[in-house]
Structures are given as structure tokens and as C-alpha cells.
Design a protein around this motif. Structure first.
Motif, short mmCIF file in Angstrom:
data_model
loop_
_atom_site.label_atom_id
_atom_site.label_comp_id
_atom_site.label_asym_id
_atom_site.label_seq_id
_atom_site.Cartn_x
_atom_site.Cartn_y
_atom_site.Cartn_z
N MET A 1 0.84 -1.20 0.00
CA MET A 1 0.00 0.00 0.00
C MET A 1 0.87 1.25 0.00
N LYS B 270 2.22 1.79 -3.50
CA LYS B 270 1.19 2.31 -4.39
C LYS B 270 0.98 3.80 -4.16
N GLU B 271 1.00 4.22 -2.89
CA GLU B 271 0.83 5.63 -2.58
C GLU B 271 1.98 6.46 -3.14
N LYS B 272 3.22 5.91 -3.03
CA LYS B 272 4.37 6.61 -3.56
C LYS B 272 4.27 6.77 -5.07
N GLN C 142 1.53 6.86 -6.85
CA GLN C 142 0.45 7.80 -7.18
C GLN C 142 0.91 9.24 -6.95
N VAL C 143 1.73 9.46 -5.93
CA VAL C 143 2.20 10.82 -5.62
C VAL C 143 3.19 11.27 -6.68
#
Length: 70
Positions: free
Chosen positions: A60, A63-65, A67-68
Motif C-alpha cells: 500500500m 502504491k501511494e508513492k 500515485q504521488v
């Protein structure tokens, strides 16, 4: 040993022979309950669950990295 009074009294024959039959019988006792899972299996299950949750958290975070940065 203390004698236990019985409901029945012994009767011996006045004539003839006295015969005794010794018959072995099964004696039932309380069942011994065994745990469904041993402690080792429970510990291994907990370790596997924590490892899976750690991997899930790392995925997770990746995935956040992504998306950023996009």
C-alpha cells in the motif's frame, strides 16, 4: 481400609461347590480433550498473519508513492 457397606450381602452355598468367575470388563473414563491446534501451530499462524499484514502495508505504501510521483 474402611469397609464399605453394600446393598447386597454375600450368600455362600451350604452344600456343593463354590465357583467364582472372574470376568474382565471395560471401564469407561472421562475423555481427555486435546487442543485442536497446538501452541506451535498457533504461533506459526500468528507469525504468518503478521508477515502478511506487513507485506500488505508495504504494498500500500508503494502504491501511494507511485500515485504521488505521477
Amino acid at each position: 481400609m474402611a469397609e464399605v457397606k453394600s446393598m447386597f450381602r454375600e450368600v455362600f452355598p451350604k452344600q456343593g461347590q463354590l465357583s467364582v468367575e472372574d470376568v474382565n470388563t471395560m471401564v469407561l473414563c472421562k475423555p481427555k480433550l486435546l487442543p485442536l491446534k497446538s501452541l506451535t501451530l498457533e504461533k506459526l499462524g500468528e507469525m504468518q498473519q503478521t508477515a502478511q499484514s506487513t507485506i500488505h502495508q508495504q504494498e500500500m505504501a508503494e502504491k501511494e508513492k507511485q500515485q504521488v510521483t505521477h
